[in-house]
Motif scaffolding. Structure first.
Motif, PDB file in Angstrom:
ATOM      1  N   CYS A   1       0.838  -1.194   0.000  1.00 33.89           N
ATOM      2  CA  CYS A   1       0.000   0.000   0.000  1.00 33.89           C
ATOM      3  C   CYS A   1       0.874   1.246   0.000  1.00 33.89           C
ATOM      4  CB  CYS A   1      -0.919   0.000   1.224  1.00 33.89           C
ATOM      5  SG  CYS A   1      -2.103   1.347   1.224  1.00 33.89           S
TER       6      CYS A   1
ATOM      7  N   VAL B   1     -13.439  -1.096  -6.204  1.00 31.30           N
ATOM      8  CA  VAL B   1     -12.475  -2.012  -5.594  1.00 31.30           C
ATOM      9  C   VAL B   1     -12.941  -3.426  -5.912  1.00 31.30           C
ATOM     10  CG1 VAL B   1     -11.390  -2.771  -3.451  1.00 31.30           C
ATOM     11  CG2 VAL B   1     -11.959  -0.345  -3.782  1.00 31.30           C
TER      12      VAL B   1
ATOM     13  N   TYR C   1     -16.749  -3.487  -3.597  1.00 31.63           N
ATOM     14  CA  TYR C   1     -17.477  -2.287  -3.198  1.00 31.63           C
ATOM     15  C   TYR C   1     -16.954  -1.109  -4.004  1.00 31.63           C
ATOM     16  CZ  TYR C   1     -13.227  -1.640  -0.380  1.00 31.63           C
ATOM     17  OH  TYR C   1     -11.923  -1.518   0.021  1.00 31.63           O
ATOM     18  N   ARG C   2     -17.598   0.037  -3.835  1.00 30.27           N
ATOM     19  CA  ARG C   2     -17.145   1.271  -4.468  1.00 30.27           C
ATOM     20  C   ARG C   2     -16.894   2.315  -3.392  1.00 30.27           C
ATOM     21  NH1 ARG C   2     -20.429   1.894 -10.231  1.00 30.27           N
ATOM     22  NH2 ARG C   2     -20.080  -0.276 -10.912  1.00 30.27           N
ATOM     23  N   VAL C   3     -15.924   3.168  -3.659  1.00 31.73           N
ATOM     24  CA  VAL C   3     -15.578   4.253  -2.735  1.00 31.73           C
ATOM     25  C   VAL C   3     -15.957   5.574  -3.390  1.00 31.73           C
ATOM     26  CG1 VAL C   3     -13.766   5.336  -1.356  1.00 31.73           C
ATOM     27  CG2 VAL C   3     -13.644   2.878  -1.874  1.00 31.73           C
TER      28      VAL C   3
ATOM     29  N   GLU D   1     -16.241   8.358   1.988  1.00 33.99           N
ATOM     30  CA  GLU D   1     -16.086   6.959   2.356  1.00 33.99           C
ATOM     31  C   GLU D   1     -14.603   6.584   2.386  1.00 33.99           C
ATOM     32  OE1 GLU D   1     -20.253   5.240   0.497  1.00 33.99           O
ATOM     33  OE2 GLU D   1     -18.413   5.081  -0.693  1.00 33.99           O
TER      34      GLU D   1
ATOM     35  N   CYS E   1     -11.561   3.292   2.005  1.00 32.69           N
ATOM     36  CA  CYS E   1     -11.237   2.014   1.369  1.00 32.69           C
ATOM     37  C   CYS E   1     -10.720   1.050   2.433  1.00 32.69           C
ATOM     38  CB  CYS E   1     -10.189   2.220   0.271  1.00 32.69           C
ATOM     39  SG  CYS E   1      -9.651   0.686  -0.504  1.00 32.69           S
TER      40      CYS E   1
ATOM     41  N   SER F   1      -7.349  -0.786   1.664  1.00 33.94           N
ATOM     42  CA  SER F   1      -6.175   0.025   2.000  1.00 33.94           C
ATOM     43  C   SER F   1      -5.972   0.075   3.515  1.00 33.94           C
ATOM     44  CB  SER F   1      -6.336   1.442   1.445  1.00 33.94           C
ATOM     45  OG  SER F   1      -6.451   1.431   0.043  1.00 33.94           O
TER      46      SER F   1
ATOM     47  N   GLY G   1      -7.903  -1.236  -7.108  1.00 33.52           N
ATOM     48  CA  GLY G   1      -8.820  -0.114  -7.141  1.00 33.52           C
ATOM     49  C   GLY G   1      -8.666   0.670  -8.427  1.00 33.52           C
TER      50      GLY G   1
ATOM     51  N   ARG H   1     -18.406  -1.858   6.054  1.00 33.95           N
ATOM     52  CA  ARG H   1     -17.918  -2.532   4.850  1.00 33.95           C
ATOM     53  C   ARG H   1     -17.824  -4.044   5.063  1.00 33.95           C
ATOM     54  NH1 ARG H   1     -18.640   0.496   0.373  1.00 33.95           N
ATOM     55  NH2 ARG H   1     -17.284   2.315   0.260  1.00 33.95           N
TER      56      ARG H   1
END
Length: 225
Positions: A50, A63, A76-78, A82, A84, A87, A101, A137
């Motif tokens: 990361c 993601v 999911y989506r960021v 919001e 992640c 990460s 991502g 999440r």
């Protein structure tokens, strides 16, 4: 970092308002980068270390996790405001990223270094915000795992078609990516839905004709398509 970007960040993430302004500014000055990425850009890749913690000001990031065979499952989506969790887990667990991502549109973001995230997490309010998002999440991912494991693909496809009104602009490939399958299977199911009179298909467009039937399929009340 510009004053406008700082203001946008505080507006998107109200939890930062509870931190001492000096601590916010110190992290933004020493441990943050203001970046803009075009649609389709890979922000981070599966298996890589990361490089930072993204906090979105605008746009969205998908993601997803891939397979050696080329299949992909959207996790999911960021969006702005919001976080992640892939990460987050990578930073806190000091492990490689477990998914990739990719931006879905032009995306403006602040990339926070692990040291910067750690500094802000020393404050209880921000730490509670991070772990609250993490918990939400995790619940979403558990529901996704349950759907993949126990629901038929036609049920999940019907669910994906509902909730967008009478029509939706999308591609068969995008639906397949969201369901973790291949485009050919999604196209075959959509053609069956069309023959049943539940939808009408055209290029990158799906019109829902019988939402009640789709809800019945999604609930497992109709035989497999």
């Amino acid at each position: 970092m510009s004053l406008l970007a700082r203001a946008d960040l505080l507006a998107a993430y109200p939890a930062l308002a509870s931190l001492p302004p000096a601590d916010v500014d110190q992290v933004l000055h020493r441990h943050a980068q203001h970046l803009s990425a075009p649609a389709g850009a890979m922000l981070f890749d599966e298996g890589s270390p990361c490089q930072g913690f993204p906090m979105l000001l605008s746009g969205s990031v998908r993601v997803a996790r891939g397979s050696p065979g080329g299949r992909m499952l959207e996790l999911y989506r960021v969006t702005p405001g919001e976080l992640c969790v892939v990460s987050t887990a990578c930073i806190f667990g000091n492990t490689p990223l477990s998914a990739h991502g990719q931006t879905l549109s032009v995306t403006d973001l602040i990339l926070l270094s692990p040291a910067g995230l750690d500094s802000w997490c020393q404050h209880a309010n921000f730490r509670h915000f991070v772990f609250g998002v993490f918990g939400n999440r995790l619940a979403d991912l558990m529901a996704l795992a349950e759907a993949v494991a126990f629901q038929r693909l036609d049920q999940r496809l019907a669910q994906a078609l509902l909730g967008h009104g009478a029509s939706m602009h999308t591609t068969h490939q995008a639906l397949a990516d969201g369901l973790g399958t291949v485009r050919e299977i999604v196209s075959r199911l959509l053609n069956r839905f069309e023959r049943a009179g539940w939808v009408r298909l055209s290029r990158e467009h799906i019109e829902v004709l019988d939402s009640a039937a789709l809800r019945a399929v999604a609930a497992g009340q109709l035989p497999p398509a």
